[in-house]
Structures are given as structure tokens and as C-alpha cells.
Design a protein around this motif. Structure first.
Motif, PDB file in Angstrom:
ATOM      1  N   ALA A   1       6.675 -11.449   0.981  1.00 44.80           N
ATOM      2  CA  ALA A   1       7.029 -11.026  -0.475  1.00 44.80           C
ATOM      3  C   ALA A   1       7.068  -9.443  -0.791  1.00 44.80           C
ATOM      4  O   ALA A   1       7.858  -9.069  -1.647  1.00 44.80           O
ATOM      5  CB  ALA A   1       6.390 -11.937  -1.418  1.00 44.80           C
ATOM      6  N   GLY A   2       6.298  -8.753  -0.293  1.00 48.13           N
ATOM      7  CA  GLY A   2       6.108  -7.408  -0.485  1.00 48.13           C
ATOM      8  C   GLY A   2       7.416  -6.760  -0.019  1.00 48.13           C
ATOM      9  O   GLY A   2       7.779  -5.516  -0.651  1.00 48.13           O
ATOM     10  N   PHE A   3       8.370  -7.015   0.489  1.00 44.91           N
ATOM     11  CA  PHE A   3       9.849  -6.501   0.614  1.00 44.91           C
ATOM     12  C   PHE A   3      10.393  -6.571  -0.701  1.00 44.91           C
ATOM     13  O   PHE A   3      11.307  -5.599  -0.971  1.00 44.91           O
ATOM     14  CB  PHE A   3      10.418  -6.885   1.803  1.00 44.91           C
ATOM     15  N   ILE A   4      10.367  -7.556  -1.294  1.00 45.76           N
ATOM     16  CA  ILE A   4      11.071  -7.813  -2.570  1.00 45.76           C
ATOM     17  C   ILE A   4      10.246  -7.637  -3.986  1.00 45.76           C
ATOM     18  O   ILE A   4      10.673  -7.145  -4.954  1.00 45.76           O
ATOM     19  CB  ILE A   4      11.452  -9.373  -2.715  1.00 45.76           C
ATOM     20  N   CYS A   5       8.843  -7.861  -3.950  1.00 40.08           N
ATOM     21  CA  CYS A   5       8.029  -7.524  -5.130  1.00 40.08           C
ATOM     22  C   CYS A   5       6.809  -6.893  -4.756  1.00 40.08           C
ATOM     23  O   CYS A   5       6.469  -6.689  -3.649  1.00 40.08           O
ATOM     24  CB  CYS A   5       7.471  -9.041  -5.594  1.00 40.08           C
TER      25      CYS A   5
ATOM     26  N   ALA B   1      14.693  -2.742 -11.326  1.00 42.48           N
ATOM     27  CA  ALA B   1      14.655  -3.079 -10.097  1.00 42.48           C
ATOM     28  C   ALA B   1      15.784  -4.037  -9.465  1.00 42.48           C
ATOM     29  O   ALA B   1      15.491  -5.165  -9.585  1.00 42.48           O
ATOM     30  CB  ALA B   1      13.316  -3.158  -9.525  1.00 42.48           C
ATOM     31  N   GLN B   2      16.998  -3.522  -9.161  1.00 39.78           N
ATOM     32  CA  GLN B   2      18.041  -4.361  -8.894  1.00 39.78           C
ATOM     33  C   GLN B   2      18.154  -4.776  -7.633  1.00 39.78           C
ATOM     34  O   GLN B   2      18.350  -4.107  -6.478  1.00 39.78           O
ATOM     35  CB  GLN B   2      19.326  -3.767  -9.420  1.00 39.78           C
ATOM     36  N   LEU B   3      17.931  -6.162  -7.169  1.00 40.61           N
ATOM     37  CA  LEU B   3      18.400  -6.402  -5.809  1.00 40.61           C
ATOM     38  C   LEU B   3      19.871  -7.038  -5.661  1.00 40.61           C
ATOM     39  O   LEU B   3      20.355  -8.114  -6.224  1.00 40.61           O
ATOM     40  CB  LEU B   3      17.352  -7.794  -5.253  1.00 40.61           C
ATOM     41  N   ASP B   4      20.455  -6.173  -5.107  1.00 41.22           N
ATOM     42  CA  ASP B   4      22.020  -6.352  -5.143  1.00 41.22           C
ATOM     43  C   ASP B   4      22.576  -7.177  -3.879  1.00 41.22           C
ATOM     44  O   ASP B   4      23.372  -7.999  -4.090  1.00 41.22           O
ATOM     45  CB  ASP B   4      22.917  -5.015  -4.817  1.00 41.22           C
ATOM     46  N   VAL B   5      21.931  -7.170  -2.664  1.00 38.22           N
ATOM     47  CA  VAL B   5      21.931  -8.078  -1.446  1.00 38.22           C
ATOM     48  C   VAL B   5      21.064  -8.470  -0.890  1.00 38.22           C
ATOM     49  O   VAL B   5      19.982  -7.938  -0.875  1.00 38.22           O
ATOM     50  CB  VAL B   5      22.842  -7.256  -0.496  1.00 38.22           C
ATOM     51  N   PHE B   6      20.972  -9.885  -0.813  1.00 40.46           N
ATOM     52  CA  PHE B   6      19.882 -10.535   0.034  1.00 40.46           C
ATOM     53  C   PHE B   6      20.565 -11.425   1.267  1.00 40.46           C
ATOM     54  O   PHE B   6      21.226 -12.355   0.841  1.00 40.46           O
ATOM     55  CB  PHE B   6      19.156 -11.426  -0.703  1.00 40.46           C
TER      56      PHE B   6
ATOM     57  N   SER C   1       0.708  -1.227  -0.088  1.00 44.03           N
ATOM     58  CA  SER C   1      -0.179  -0.072   0.161  1.00 44.03           C
ATOM     59  C   SER C   1       0.898   1.351   0.095  1.00 44.03           C
ATOM     60  O   SER C   1       0.180   2.443   0.220  1.00 44.03           O
ATOM     61  CB  SER C   1      -0.912   0.032   1.095  1.00 44.03           C
ATOM     62  N   ARG C   2       2.187   1.051   0.194  1.00 37.89           N
ATOM     63  CA  ARG C   2       3.063   2.181   0.007  1.00 37.89           C
ATOM     64  C   ARG C   2       3.034   2.912  -1.445  1.00 37.89           C
ATOM     65  O   ARG C   2       2.999   2.332  -2.248  1.00 37.89           O
ATOM     66  CB  ARG C   2       4.483   1.746   0.331  1.00 37.89           C
ATOM     67  N   SER C   3       3.142   4.187  -1.139  1.00 37.81           N
ATOM     68  CA  SER C   3       2.985   4.967  -2.472  1.00 37.81           C
ATOM     69  C   SER C   3       4.222   4.547  -3.281  1.00 37.81           C
ATOM     70  O   SER C   3       5.392   4.159  -2.800  1.00 37.81           O
ATOM     71  CB  SER C   3       3.014   6.410  -2.232  1.00 37.81           C
ATOM     72  N   SER C   4       3.908   4.687  -4.751  1.00 34.68           N
ATOM     73  CA  SER C   4       5.246   4.485  -5.532  1.00 34.68           C
ATOM     74  C   SER C   4       6.362   5.675  -5.289  1.00 34.68           C
ATOM     75  O   SER C   4       7.386   5.127  -5.829  1.00 34.68           O
ATOM     76  CB  SER C   4       4.757   4.334  -6.819  1.00 34.68           C
ATOM     77  N   GLN C   5       6.098   6.834  -4.895  1.00 34.19           N
ATOM     78  CA  GLN C   5       7.000   7.526  -4.565  1.00 34.19           C
ATOM     79  C   GLN C   5       7.884   7.205  -3.172  1.00 34.19           C
ATOM     80  O   GLN C   5       8.896   7.810  -3.014  1.00 34.19           O
ATOM     81  CB  GLN C   5       6.605   8.902  -4.666  1.00 34.19           C
ATOM     82  N   ALA C   6       7.314   6.418  -2.442  1.00 36.55           N
ATOM     83  CA  ALA C   6       7.846   6.071  -1.041  1.00 36.55           C
ATOM     84  C   ALA C   6       8.937   4.888  -1.254  1.00 36.55           C
ATOM     85  O   ALA C   6       8.502   3.819  -1.357  1.00 36.55           O
ATOM     86  CB  ALA C   6       6.775   5.633  -0.079  1.00 36.55           C
ATOM     87  N   GLN C   7      10.083   5.350  -1.614  1.00 33.89           N
ATOM     88  CA  GLN C   7      11.226   4.286  -2.039  1.00 33.89           C
ATOM     89  C   GLN C   7      11.887   3.773  -0.934  1.00 33.89           C
ATOM     90  O   GLN C   7      12.627   4.621  -0.353  1.00 33.89           O
ATOM     91  CB  GLN C   7      12.035   4.833  -3.264  1.00 33.89           C
ATOM     92  N   LEU C   8      11.802   2.501  -0.512  1.00 37.35           N
ATOM     93  CA  LEU C   8      12.734   1.880   0.573  1.00 37.35           C
ATOM     94  C   LEU C   8      13.891   1.110  -0.502  1.00 37.35           C
ATOM     95  O   LEU C   8      13.665   0.160  -1.044  1.00 37.35           O
ATOM     96  CB  LEU C   8      12.010   0.701   1.123  1.00 37.35           C
ATOM     97  N   ASP C   9      14.882   1.647  -0.064  1.00 38.89           N
ATOM     98  CA  ASP C   9      16.211   1.087  -0.865  1.00 38.89           C
ATOM     99  C   ASP C   9      17.005  -0.060  -0.128  1.00 38.89           C
ATOM    100  O   ASP C   9      17.390  -1.040  -0.946  1.00 38.89           O
ATOM    101  CB  ASP C   9      17.256   2.125  -1.253  1.00 38.89           C
TER     102      ASP C   9
END
Length: 129
Positions: A42-46, A85-90, A19-27
Motif C-alpha cells: 500500500a505504501g506505493f499508493i498511500c 496527490a493524483q493517481l492518473d494511471v494504475f 520511511s522515504r523523506s517527504s522530499q523524495a518524490q516518486l512520480d
């Protein structure tokens, strides 16, 4: 970063995350060395609510040394991530994660040449995988 703070409870739900806005970016999310339990939403990743199926823009997700259980995000979730959308570290080491490691963490079947995702660090040691 909220690491090493003895935080307990679960990670935010998929409903909250999508539900986060598309402008609310968590990097970056770093919650290692706490007492977090439950599953990895899954919402943390997708982002299933994004009309084009693109993912969140999170680049680093680290939750090592907690009490997280369940499975890793599915291949369907991982392959829906956009190329931007690059996931560099998991990092999910030292938890209670189970099941298999989805190929989508490493490979991108949507890429015409079958090239891998751009992940640079993937660590899930000391789990039940």
C-alpha cells in the motif's frame, strides 16, 4: 522504468516506502513484464506516516505482466489520498491479483459532491478479481 528486465523478487516493503523523506518524490513506477511476486505494498499508493493522511505523489503505477498476488490497496488507503496527490494511471493486468476492486480507485467519498478520483487509466484485466 525497470520494465522487461526479468527482475524477480518482491516490491519494496511498506516500511521502506513510508520511511522515504517527504522530499523524495516518486512520480512514476513502471515495473511491467518482469517476474515480480508477492503483494502490492500500500505504501506505493498511500502514506500512513504523513501527519495529514495525504498520500504519496505517485501518478503512474504500472506492474502488468508479473506474478503479483493478493488484494489491491484498500479503500481506507485510497480515500486517505489528498486531493493534490493524483493517481492518473494504475495498471496491474496479467497478474494473480484477487479479491474485489475497491471503490476508492474510482470514487472519492471524502469529496463533498461525491465526484470521482481523477484516475485516467485503471486496468486490472486477466487477474482473479
Amino acid at each position: 522504468s525497470v520494465s522487461s528486465n526479468q527482475l524477480s523478487g518482491t516490491l519494496p516493503s511498506d516500511e521502506c516506502l513510508t520511511s522515504r523523506s517527504s522530499q523524495a518524490q516518486l512520480d512514476v513506477f513502471v515495473g511491467s513484464n518482469n517476474l515480480l511476486s508477492g503483494t502490492i505494498p500500500a505504501g506505493f499508493i498511500c502514506d500512513p506516516n504523513n501527519p495529514n493522511g495525504a498520500s504519496k505523489n505517485i501518478m503512474e503505477f504500472s506492474v502488468s505482466s508479473n506474478q503479483l498476488s493478493g488484494t489491491l490497496p484498500s479503500d481506507e488507503c485510497l480515500t486517505s489520498r489528498s486531493s493534490q496527490a493524483q493517481l492518473d494511471v494504475f495498471v496491474g493486468s496479467n497478474n494473480l491479483l484477487s479479491g474485489t476492486i475497491p471503490a476508492g480507485f474510482i470514487c472519492d467519498p471524502n469529496n463533498p459532491n461525491g465526484a470521482s478520483k481523477n484516475i485516467m487509466e485503471f486496468s486490472v484485466s486477466s487477474n482473479q478479481l
